[in-house]
Every structure is written in structure tokens, then in C-alpha cells.
Design a protein around this motif. Structure first.
Motif, PDB file in Angstrom:
ATOM      1  N   ASP A 139      51.041   4.431  72.749  1.00 29.45           N
ATOM      2  CA  ASP A 139      51.729   5.661  73.132  1.00 29.45           C
ATOM      3  C   ASP A 139      50.766   6.794  73.430  1.00 29.45           C
ATOM      4  N   GLN A 182      57.478  -2.493  69.213  1.00 27.29           N
ATOM      5  CA  GLN A 182      56.967  -1.422  70.070  1.00 27.29           C
ATOM      6  C   GLN A 182      57.474  -1.566  71.504  1.00 27.29           C
ATOM      7  N   ASP A 208      61.037  -0.542  71.467  1.00 23.70           N
ATOM      8  CA  ASP A 208      61.132   0.918  71.372  1.00 23.70           C
ATOM      9  C   ASP A 208      60.848   1.574  72.713  1.00 23.70           C
ATOM     10  N   LEU A 209      59.826   1.095  73.409  1.00 16.65           N
ATOM     11  CA  LEU A 209      59.499   1.669  74.710  1.00 16.65           C
ATOM     12  C   LEU A 209      60.660   1.469  75.678  1.00 16.65           C
ATOM     13  N   CYS A 238      63.391   3.831  74.762  1.00 15.30           N
ATOM     14  CA  CYS A 238      63.047   5.209  75.110  1.00 15.30           C
ATOM     15  C   CYS A 238      63.111   5.439  76.616  1.00 15.30           C
ATOM     16  N   MET A 291      59.190   8.040  71.407  1.00 23.16           N
ATOM     17  CA  MET A 291      58.346   7.030  70.736  1.00 23.16           C
ATOM     18  C   MET A 291      57.874   7.526  69.376  1.00 23.16           C
ATOM     19  N   LYS A 303      60.676   7.219  66.898  1.00 23.83           N
ATOM     20  CA  LYS A 303      60.915   5.843  66.460  1.00 23.83           C
ATOM     21  C   LYS A 303      59.844   5.380  65.475  1.00 23.83           C
ATOM     22  N   GLN A 304      58.602   5.869  65.654  1.00 28.18           N
ATOM     23  CA  GLN A 304      57.520   5.487  64.739  1.00 28.18           C
ATOM     24  C   GLN A 304      57.709   6.122  63.366  1.00 28.18           C
TER      25      GLN A 304
END
Length: 194
Positions: free
Chosen positions: A103, A130, A133-134, A137, A188, A191-192
């Protein structure tokens, strides 16, 4: 000696080869054009793939891709365009081999290479998470932002090319990219830490 009999007497320019291929669909001419730039394509593929056999496979796959792409794409500078096609092909191959999307690179630099980084030390579930998530997003972005980000980072198009393909004004493309990157980064990060 035998093959020289069938070769053209004078070499055509890249633009002439492209024009002839679009007009006639002549694969031999396209092959001659591609052969002219094959060393560059192999070098790009080897840089990304790291293995000679994989790079050779990519060189052949890219030629197959050109057969269809050149019928629909208007290409002004073939060598530059081919370099981008080769780079994008390799990046997509790496992505399919479970790469991590970092990210930080996408937001700090304009280079896509810094956006995608292979990370063998990560567990598969982390990588899947990940990438998921991307993808999530990207879907949260406004359509114009998402389209601009995808064309710029995944297809390596410049502002002008994005404007031509989407019909957006160049100033709007820049704005969509800037806002899209910011919103993607915020998503992102959420979400992390979430």
C-alpha cells in the motif's frame, strides 16, 4: 541463404508493418516486426520473471496477444507500446503467482513497479487477505476514480490516453487519480487497522 530469398528487399518501418498488418492480417509481417524488438521484450520479461524459460514463454505469449491487440489498438510508437505490454504481461503473471500489493508504493511513487512487490515471506492467507482488501477497496471508489486508477496503474496508460479512452478531461483524470489514490489508501489503512 535459402531464407534470404524470401525476405523483403527493403525493411519497413514499424509504422509500415503495423499498417500492413491491420490492412491484411499478414502474420509473417507482424512476425518480422516483433522479431525486430524481441531482444527488448525478452530483457523486460527476464527482468521481471527472473527465469529464462519463463521469460521465453512470456515472449511467445506476448506475440499471441499482439495478434489480437493490434487489430483494435491504434499504436503510435510501437517500441514504447510493446515495452508497456511486456511489462504489464509480466506484472500480471507475477500477480497470478501470489504477489503482494504494497500500500505504500502506489501512494508515494507514480511507478507501478513500486506498487507490486513479490513477497515470499508472507503467508498465503495474508496475501489473499491483502488482495481481497485491495479488490474491496477498489470497489468502494467512485466509478470515475476506479476506472482512472485501473487504467493508470494496471494498464500503464498516461493521462492523455486515459482521457481519450474514457472521454474525461485531462484535468478530471488527474483529479480522479489523486482522489482515488487518497481514498484507496484510507480504505486499505482502515482494513489493516480494523
Amino acid at each position: 541463404m535459402f531464407l534470404k530469398i524470401f525476405r523483403r528487399k527493403t525493411a519497413l518501418t514499424d509504422a509500415e508493418y503495423l499498417s500492413e498488418y491491420r490492412r491484411t492480417g499478414d502474420l509473417a509481417g507482424l512476425g518480422e516486426l516483433y522479431e525486430r524488438h524481441m531482444d527488448m521484450v525478452f530483457a523486460v520479461c527476464f527482468k521481471y520473471m527472473g527465469e529464462e524459460d519463463e521469460a521465453k514463454d512470456a515472449v511467445m505469449q506476448i506475440f499471441e496477444q499482439l495478434i489480437t491487440d493490434l487489430k483494435t489498438h491504434e499504436v503510435q510508437n510501437f517500441k514504447s507500446w510493446l515495452h508497456s505490454v511486456a511489462r504489464n504481461h509480466c506484472l500480471m503473471q507475477l500477480r497470478q503467482k501470489r504477489v503482494v500489493v504494497g500500500d505504500e508504493g502506489i501512494f508515494e511513487n507514480e511507478a507501478f513497479e513500486n506498487f507490486v512487490a513479490e513477497s515470499p515471506e508472507k503467508e498465503n492467507w495474508e496475501i489473499d487477505s491483502q488482495l481481497s482488501d485491495l479488490g474491496d477497496c477498489l470497489q468502494t471508489l467512485a466509478q470515475e476514480q476506479r476506472r482512472s486508477v485501473e487504467l493508470f496503474y494496471f494498464q500503464q496508460l498516461c493521462y492523455q490516453q486515459i482521457a481519450e479512452q474514457t472521454g474525461f478531461a485531462i484535468t478530471k483524470v488527474k483529479s480522479y487519480l489523486q482522489n482515488g489514490k487518497r481514498n484507496l489508501k484510507l480504505c486499505m489503512e482502515g482494513k489493516q487497522h480494523g
